[in-house]
Design a protein around this motif. Structure first.
Motif, short mmCIF file in Angstrom:
data_model
loop_
_atom_site.label_atom_id
_atom_site.label_comp_id
_atom_site.label_asym_id
_atom_site.label_seq_id
_atom_site.Cartn_x
_atom_site.Cartn_y
_atom_site.Cartn_z
N TYR A 133 0.83 -1.22 0.00
CA TYR A 133 0.00 0.00 0.00
C TYR A 133 0.86 1.26 0.00
CZ TYR A 133 -4.36 -2.53 1.03
OH TYR A 133 -5.46 -3.34 0.98
N SER A 142 2.28 1.91 -3.29
CA SER A 142 1.35 2.38 -4.33
C SER A 142 0.61 3.66 -3.96
CB SER A 142 0.39 1.27 -4.76
OG SER A 142 0.05 0.43 -3.70
N ALA A 155 1.17 4.86 -10.72
CA ALA A 155 0.62 3.90 -11.69
C ALA A 155 1.12 4.24 -13.09
CB ALA A 155 -0.91 3.92 -11.63
N PHE A 206 2.17 -1.35 -10.38
CA PHE A 206 0.83 -1.95 -10.32
C PHE A 206 0.72 -2.82 -9.08
CE2 PHE A 206 -2.32 -5.22 -10.96
CZ PHE A 206 -3.38 -4.53 -11.52
N LEU A 207 -0.39 -2.66 -8.37
CA LEU A 207 -0.65 -3.53 -7.22
C LEU A 207 -1.90 -4.35 -7.48
CD1 LEU A 207 -0.47 -4.50 -4.24
CD2 LEU A 207 -1.71 -2.42 -3.59
N ALA A 208 -1.76 -5.66 -7.46
CA ALA A 208 -2.94 -6.53 -7.46
C ALA A 208 -3.35 -6.67 -6.00
CB ALA A 208 -2.61 -7.88 -8.07
N PHE A 209 -4.55 -6.14 -5.69
CA PHE A 209 -4.96 -6.02 -4.29
C PHE A 209 -5.26 -7.38 -3.65
CE2 PHE A 209 -6.37 -1.46 -3.43
CZ PHE A 209 -5.67 -0.94 -4.50
N PRO A 231 -9.61 -6.85 -3.59
CA PRO A 231 -10.05 -5.91 -4.63
C PRO A 231 -11.36 -5.22 -4.20
CG PRO A 231 -9.40 -7.99 -5.60
CD PRO A 231 -9.44 -8.21 -4.12
N VAL A 232 -11.46 -3.93 -4.52
CA VAL A 232 -12.57 -3.12 -4.03
C VAL A 232 -13.76 -3.20 -4.98
CG1 VAL A 232 -13.24 -0.79 -3.32
CG2 VAL A 232 -10.89 -1.58 -2.94
N GLU A 236 -8.13 -8.64 -11.38
CA GLU A 236 -6.90 -7.91 -11.07
C GLU A 236 -5.83 -8.18 -12.13
OE1 GLU A 236 -8.32 -5.86 -8.54
OE2 GLU A 236 -6.25 -5.85 -7.82
N GLN A 268 -6.53 -6.43 -15.34
CA GLN A 268 -6.11 -5.01 -15.28
C GLN A 268 -4.60 -4.90 -15.50
OE1 GLN A 268 -7.68 -3.30 -11.57
NE2 GLN A 268 -9.42 -4.67 -11.83
N LEU A 291 -2.71 -2.90 -18.47
CA LEU A 291 -1.92 -1.72 -18.15
C LEU A 291 -0.42 -1.93 -18.41
CD1 LEU A 291 -3.85 -0.74 -14.90
CD2 LEU A 291 -3.86 0.50 -17.06
#
Ligand SMILES: Nc1ncnc2c1ncn2[C@@H]1O[C@H](COP(=O)(O)OP(=O)(O)O)[C@@H](O)[C@H]1O
Ligand SMILES: [Mg+2]
Lengths: 426, 251
Positions: free
Chosen positions: B47, B50, B78, B83-86, B89-90, B157, B160, B164
């Motif tokens: 966290y 990022s 970013a 890139f962060l794969a959570f 994920p939200v 994720e 994405q 990206l």
């Protein structure tokens, strides 16, 4: 009987500033409405129903000035095929309006409708009914003094919507318009309204929908920051009829939109929705009263407010289910998204249920932007301001989704996006 | 690629130090894994790198390809290629997955001074990548992560990430909540992105994932520090004996 003492002076001053239109079929209704206003008195800050919204500037003898907002934005609903009826500061503009004939409907103007007119039995009738159990004196004032309006009778389904366009050109205009819509059995009518109308606008719309009729309504209230508006919508729904209304409000120093809906025939459906966005000197009040008086009817109220910079949102929403209105399905949600700590949302949701076999739910929330969602979007490279706009639009989505027509939905979303990009703060 | 030096982080609201001097360098083309007990600070590290709010960096620094990460906004990091794969994920109701992806891709391109991707090109690309990850059209249409199963969220994720094409990918427990097949899909998605110019930091508890994504270096994190670094065999050791031995050894 006379108005309560505290209201007498202000009421009299307002009445003195107005001329009662005379002659013609509407005279008895107007005189009756005048007597009612004199009895009730105009709204006062101490009225329970005006607890969250100060009525003074809506009642004052003269309208507070409101600068005209110049914009080069494309006209609202401009890409749609529609029948345009234009009022400038409350005065009908024949040159800017289309010919008022359209197959399936008849349109007359209140100010020159012939002596024997179908609207005689309707003009003011739903407004009178809507005064019980809560007084709405500004609506009675409207019935008495409306200078003009349109009377639309849909016998069939016309090929295009009727668009009432309210232009504002004088910074001190004080307009009072009253429309009556009658939708016959099996007919379907869409009415679009847009524009600020005047420095101060008092508008009343009465809609009577016969069995199996449908009425769709999409309204936007202009962009003028200083304008004030008190509007009333009264609707009566017959068996298996449909009423769907959506309003988007951005800007406007003071808006009170009241909506009174009575479901009188079985299996009727009434949806009322609103999305508003205010930045700064903005007070927006949605006051809704829905009465279920028939079996197996559905009503939905969906109101969303985005507030920032000291803006205020108000929601007063009531569902009244009468003893025989079994199988009522009533839903009400009112939510605000507060983009800062200076803004506020005041809500008074109410349910009053006298039938036993009903499903009613209501909810009201007030919250800030979801920081986790915001970070998630930003972590993908989406700038803070755009991420915030996306979340605001997603917040409004439930209300905008209530619009059935996709082109209209798109139009509203585009306007909402434009407002957001104008009000961006990085 | 990613260089972290003596990174110290506390919570903004509380007097609680979480990272107590993390040193870590991930070279381009390499896959590093971080393992460690729950609560050791792995997610916090991801966290903070990022750009999530709520943390205060009290010492040290972190750079991505030589650029100071800690000075940048989350969206700038970013665009710079992080890139962060959570881990979680939200869900974002009301924002369509497609709109979200396209806005993200084009925002990054814009920030880098590149031309935006046309709607047609974007659609073609996203469909191809989604197919590889067995993400169907319906998932693309739905609001971001709303109503997705745990596995669908993780695959989303990776989608994405694939769209990206970041320089540095951090995967935070991307394997948790995945069944064997989903894990394979995710691992294939990651492996497809492996190349000389790209670094990976894979946070995991399990050897399972590392069977599919072969790490070059394995770190053990405990109580806010990297306490041990080794080759792939270190992960096997954790798998067999847990963390107790390693922690005892360094105590
Ligand atoms: N926002 C927060 N508020 C309170 N405690 C936090 C917060 N973020 C992390 N922590 C604490 O920091 C420690 C490390 O957490 P985390 O980074 O999630 O560990 P890991 O991912 O290794 O399981 C834990 O003790 C956790 O409770
Ligand atoms: Mg974690």
């Amino acid at each position: 009987m006379a108005a309560p003492l505290v209201k007498q002076d202000a009421t009299q001053a307002r009445l003195d500033a107005l001329d009662l239109p005379t002659g013609g079929w509407s005279t008895p209704a107007r005189q009756d409405a005048l007597a009612r206003v004199q009895n009730m008195g105009l709204p006062h800050a101490r009225d329970e129903y005006w607890k969250y919204t100060k009525p003074a500037t809506l009642v004052d003898a003269t309208a507070p000035k409101a600068a005209v907002y110049e914009t080069d934005e494309a006209p609202m609903f401009g890409d749609m095929d529609r029948l345009k009826i234009v009022f400038v500061d409350g005065v009908f503009d024949a040159d800017a309006s289309d010919d008022l004939s359209l197959e399936g409907i008849t349109i007359d103007r209140l100010s020159d409708a012939k002596d024997i007119h179908w609207a005689k039995d309707l003009y003011g009738a739903l407004e009178v009914k809507g005064q019980d159990p809560v007084e709405r004196p500004l609506a009675a004032l409207n019935t008495a003094f409306a200078s003009d309006g349109v009377l639309i009778h849909a016998t069939k389904t016309p090929s295009k919507p009727v668009n009432l366009i309210y232009k504002h050109q004088s910074d001190s205009s004080d307009a009072i318009l009253h429309h009556v819509v009658k939708v016959d059995s099996g007919a379907s009518l869409t009415v679009l309204e847009n524009g600020p109308a005047a420095a101060r606008f008092n508008k009343c719309l009465e809609v009577d929908i016969a069995d199996g009729g449908a009425f769709h309504h999409v309204r936007t209230q202009g962009r003028d920051h200083e304008r004030r508006a008190a509007t009333h919508m009264f609707a009566r729904l017959g068996t298996e009829s449909t009423f769907k209304s959506f309003t988007m409000t951005v800007n406007g120093v003071l808006t009170r939109n009241e909506c009174v809906i009575e479901l009188t025939g079985d299996d009727a459906v009434a949806h009322i929705a609103g999305a508003c966005m205010g930045d700064g000197d903005f007070h927006h009040d949605d006051t809704v009263f829905i009465t279920h008086d028939a079996v197996n009817c559905e009503s939905r109220q969906v109101f969303k407010k985005v507030l920032r910079n000291g803006a205020t949102g108000v929601f007063q929403g009531k569902i009244l289910v009468k003893p025989d209105a079994q199988k009522t399905d009533g839903y009400q949600i009112s939510q605000s998204l507060l983009l800062d700590e200076d803004s506020q949302f005041l809500a008074k949701p109410e349910l009053e249920i006298y039938a036993d076999d009903v499903a009613c739910s209501h909810g009201s929330t007030s919250g800030a932007i979801d920081e986790d969602a915001l970070f998630y979007l930003q972590s993908r490279g989406i700038p803070h301001s755009i991420a915030q706009d996306l979340l605001v639009l997603s917040f409004l989505a439930e209300a905008v989704d209530e619009i059935e027509d996709e082109a209209l939905q798109e139009e509203i979303l585009t306007r909402a996006e434009a407002w957001l990009s104008r009000h961006r703060k990085d | 690629m990613l260089e972290i030096k003596n990174l110290q982080v506390k919570l903004e609201e509380e007097d609680k130090q979480i990272l107590k001097g993390v040193d870590l360098t991930v070279e381009a083309g390499k896959v590093h894994a971080i393992m460690g007990p729950n609560g050791s600070g792995k997610s916090t590290l991801s966290y903070v790198l990022s750009g999530k709010g709520g943390y205060e960096v009290t010492g040290g620094d972190a750079t991505l390809a030589g650029e100071d990460l800690l000075d940048m906004e989350a969206e700038e990091r970013a665009a710079a290629g992080l890139f962060l794969a959570f881990q979680y994920p939200v869900e974002i109701p009301g924002v369509g997955n497609m709109t979200f992806l396209r806005t993200a891709v084009n925002s990054q391109r814009k920030a880098r001074g590149e031309e935006e991707m046309s709607a047609a090109d974007f659609l073609k690309l996203v469909r191809a990548k989604a197919k590889d990850l067995k993400i169907d059209a319906d998932m693309l249409k739905r609001p971001v992560n709303v109503g997705f199963s745990g596995g669908e969220k993780k695959r989303n994720e990776i989608l994405q990430m694939a769209m990206l094409e970041p320089k540095m990918c951090i995967l935070d427990e991307t394997d948790s909540g995945l069944d064997v097949d989903a894990m394979k899909l995710v691992a294939e998605g990651v492996n497809a992105l492996r190349d000389e110019g790209r670094g990976f930091l894979v946070i995991t508890h399990y050897q399972r994932l590392l069977d599919h994504i072969k790490p070059d270096v394995v770190h053990i994190m405990a109580a806010g520090r990297i306490v041990k670094t080794g080759g792939p065999e270190l992960a096997l050791e954790v798998e067999k004996n847990g963390y107790a031995d390693i922690l005892a050894e360094i105590a």
